[in-house]
Design an enzyme around this catalytic site. Sequence first.
Site, PDB file in Angstrom:
ATOM      1  N   GLY A 196     -19.087  26.980   1.156  1.00  0.00           N
ATOM      2  CA  GLY A 196     -19.613  28.174   0.475  1.00  0.00           C
ATOM      3  C   GLY A 196     -19.620  29.347   1.442  1.00  0.00           C
ATOM      4  O   GLY A 196     -20.097  29.207   2.565  1.00  0.00           O
TER       5      GLY A 196
ATOM      6  N   ARG B 176     -13.231  24.348  -0.485  1.00  0.00           N
ATOM      7  CA  ARG B 176     -13.791  23.013  -0.229  1.00  0.00           C
ATOM      8  C   ARG B 176     -12.639  22.037  -0.388  1.00  0.00           C
ATOM      9  O   ARG B 176     -11.831  22.163  -1.310  1.00  0.00           O
ATOM     10  CB  ARG B 176     -14.894  22.687  -1.227  1.00  0.00           C
ATOM     11  CG  ARG B 176     -16.088  23.635  -1.147  1.00  0.00           C
ATOM     12  CD  ARG B 176     -17.276  23.083  -1.898  1.00  0.00           C
ATOM     13  NE  ARG B 176     -18.296  24.089  -2.136  1.00  0.00           N
ATOM     14  CZ  ARG B 176     -19.243  24.432  -1.266  1.00  0.00           C
ATOM     15  NH1 ARG B 176     -19.300  23.846  -0.090  1.00  0.00           N
ATOM     16  NH2 ARG B 176     -20.148  25.346  -1.582  1.00  0.00           N
TER      17      ARG B 176
ATOM     18  N   ASP C 165     -22.857  22.119   6.547  1.00  0.00           N
ATOM     19  CA  ASP C 165     -22.779  20.691   6.906  1.00  0.00           C
ATOM     20  C   ASP C 165     -21.452  20.013   6.533  1.00  0.00           C
ATOM     21  O   ASP C 165     -20.930  19.213   7.312  1.00  0.00           O
ATOM     22  CB  ASP C 165     -23.984  19.908   6.356  1.00  0.00           C
ATOM     23  CG  ASP C 165     -24.184  20.108   4.865  1.00  0.00           C
ATOM     24  OD1 ASP C 165     -23.468  20.960   4.283  1.00  0.00           O
ATOM     25  OD2 ASP C 165     -25.018  19.420   4.273  1.00  0.00           O
TER      26      ASP C 165
ATOM     27  N   THR D 275     -24.262  29.494   6.522  1.00  0.00           N
ATOM     28  CA  THR D 275     -24.534  29.088   5.137  1.00  0.00           C
ATOM     29  C   THR D 275     -25.824  29.748   4.678  1.00  0.00           C
ATOM     30  O   THR D 275     -26.787  29.819   5.451  1.00  0.00           O
ATOM     31  CB  THR D 275     -24.656  27.553   5.002  1.00  0.00           C
ATOM     32  OG1 THR D 275     -25.348  27.254   3.772  1.00  0.00           O
ATOM     33  CG2 THR D 275     -25.423  26.897   6.124  1.00  0.00           C
TER      34      THR D 275
ATOM     35  N   ASP E  49     -27.847  28.522   2.818  1.00  0.00           N
ATOM     36  CA  ASP E  49     -28.854  27.479   2.577  1.00  0.00           C
ATOM     37  C   ASP E  49     -29.826  27.282   3.748  1.00  0.00           C
ATOM     38  O   ASP E  49     -30.900  26.719   3.570  1.00  0.00           O
ATOM     39  CB  ASP E  49     -28.164  26.135   2.288  1.00  0.00           C
ATOM     40  CG  ASP E  49     -27.247  26.209   1.082  1.00  0.00           C
ATOM     41  OD1 ASP E  49     -27.404  27.146   0.281  1.00  0.00           O
ATOM     42  OD2 ASP E  49     -26.373  25.341   0.951  1.00  0.00           O
TER      43      ASP E  49
ATOM     44  N   ASP F 173     -29.606  25.115   5.988  1.00  0.00           N
ATOM     45  CA  ASP F 173     -29.882  23.674   6.028  1.00  0.00           C
ATOM     46  C   ASP F 173     -29.276  22.963   7.245  1.00  0.00           C
ATOM     47  O   ASP F 173     -29.117  21.744   7.229  1.00  0.00           O
ATOM     48  CB  ASP F 173     -29.395  23.005   4.723  1.00  0.00           C
ATOM     49  CG  ASP F 173     -27.913  23.202   4.475  1.00  0.00           C
ATOM     50  OD1 ASP F 173     -27.271  23.958   5.230  1.00  0.00           O
ATOM     51  OD2 ASP F 173     -27.389  22.610   3.511  1.00  0.00           O
TER      52      ASP F 173
ATOM     53  N   ARG G 144     -28.899  24.396  -2.264  1.00  0.00           N
ATOM     54  CA  ARG G 144     -28.509  22.987  -2.382  1.00  0.00           C
ATOM     55  C   ARG G 144     -29.757  22.118  -2.276  1.00  0.00           C
ATOM     56  O   ARG G 144     -30.638  22.248  -3.100  1.00  0.00           O
ATOM     57  CB  ARG G 144     -27.482  22.623  -1.310  1.00  0.00           C
ATOM     58  CG  ARG G 144     -26.625  21.413  -1.708  1.00  0.00           C
ATOM     59  CD  ARG G 144     -25.617  21.095  -0.648  1.00  0.00           C
ATOM     60  NE  ARG G 144     -24.547  22.048  -0.587  1.00  0.00           N
ATOM     61  CZ  ARG G 144     -23.451  22.003  -1.337  1.00  0.00           C
ATOM     62  NH1 ARG G 144     -23.307  21.053  -2.209  1.00  0.00           N
ATOM     63  NH2 ARG G 144     -22.510  22.900  -1.214  1.00  0.00           N
TER      64      ARG G 144
HETATM   65  O1  F6P Z   1     -23.818  25.959   0.308  1.00  0.00           O
HETATM   66  C1  F6P Z   1     -23.907  27.188  -0.313  1.00  0.00           C
HETATM   67  C2  F6P Z   1     -24.053  27.014  -1.796  1.00  0.00           C
HETATM   68  O2  F6P Z   1     -24.083  28.303  -2.390  1.00  0.00           O
HETATM   69  C3  F6P Z   1     -25.247  26.191  -2.260  1.00  0.00           C
HETATM   70  O3  F6P Z   1     -26.437  26.936  -2.224  1.00  0.00           O
HETATM   71  C4  F6P Z   1     -24.805  25.772  -3.624  1.00  0.00           C
HETATM   72  O4  F6P Z   1     -25.438  24.561  -4.002  1.00  0.00           O
HETATM   73  C5  F6P Z   1     -23.327  25.554  -3.444  1.00  0.00           C
HETATM   74  O5  F6P Z   1     -22.941  26.332  -2.324  1.00  0.00           O
HETATM   75  C6  F6P Z   1     -22.469  25.951  -4.609  1.00  0.00           C
HETATM   76  O6  F6P Z   1     -21.164  25.564  -4.307  1.00  0.00           O
HETATM   77  P1  F6P Z   1     -19.860  26.031  -5.082  1.00  0.00           P
HETATM   78  O7  F6P Z   1     -19.481  27.396  -4.546  1.00  0.00           O
HETATM   79  O8  F6P Z   1     -18.838  25.017  -4.714  1.00  0.00           O
HETATM   80  O9  F6P Z   1     -20.197  26.087  -6.528  1.00  0.00           O
END
Ligand code: F6P
Length: 319
Positions: free
Chosen positions: A13, A74, A105, A127, A129, A131, A173
């Site tokens: 992300g 990803r 992570d 990030t 998050d 985290d 997340r």
């Molecule tokens: O890790 C960042 C984040 O925005 C999280 O807060 C969220 O759960 C996830 O990515 C969403 O991922 P994607 O962009 O793959 O929908």
Amino acid sequence: MAIKRIAFLTSGGDAPGMNAAIRAVVRSGLTLGMEMFGVYDGYKGLVEGKIEQFTSKNVSHILDRGGTILGSARLPEFTEKVVRDLAVKQLKKYFIDALIVIGGDGTFKGGQKLAEMGIKVIGIPATIDNDVTSTDSTIGFSTALNTVVDAIDKLRDTSESHHRCSILETMGRDCGDLAIYAGVCGGAEYVITKETGFDKKAMLESLRKKKLKGRRHAIILTTENAVNVHKLAKEIEDYSGYETRATVLGYVQRGGKPTPEDRVLASRFGNYAIELLQQDISGVIVGISHNDMIHMTFDESIKCPFVKSQLFDLIEKIR
Ligand code: F6P
């Protein structure tokens, strides 16, 4: 052998401040006479060989821009060795001595696997998050927090006018930091996180009492995946008497100009990563602790225990 050719990528992300980190990596590397190579679209781009040599000009006027000029992706298949073999092949093709991975992570798990395959890798935590437990803060958290706080301030205006209870769902997340910090900044009555859970009965009862006492409105913050906000809104409405609305903030939290805090953190992380590589230190994730730059091995960082935010108790005391 001195590290001379460095590649860098952003993955997972995106987070505001990633560009500031890219800029610091490139400019710090060039200052030391290194050759810098940007990899587009994360590990996916690495596997596909989307690699380009960067000059100082490539990173002009990006310090204040959200997102990532490199693009992100990803790639769940990166857990497979055959896929990572392709990445290693590309790094060898470009005679890359070390790789800097900027992300969260998932990015670090990929980086750790590459390190186990003999690649010199450094991780930079970026990030929204927050985290990554081995660092006090991650790039992007401050900007996302500002966005959430701005949303609460706006919700409060309309909540108060209509005597409503507002529920705001943040991203994060599995990590409650965005919701907890924003809860403190926005004067939330309750914060619901996945890590801590919540006592629904007690919350409903307390909201009912507040309504009876004439409290005009209430704000509840929750992290994604912790609770169904629309169902909860209905329950609050039925039990407490507060008309209740739920707002899911979503991807707006990932965008925007990075705050000064994120720009400083990203610039420090980027420069520190290069300094470590200059000393031939790799297989680590950089971080900040008590305002000092630190680094930990991928293993140590991934195993860092979860610490419940001290701010969580604060919300109860000042609600
Ligand atoms: O890790 C960042 C984040 O925005 C999280 O807060 C969220 O759960 C996830 O990515 C969403 O991922 P994607 O962009 O793959 O929908």
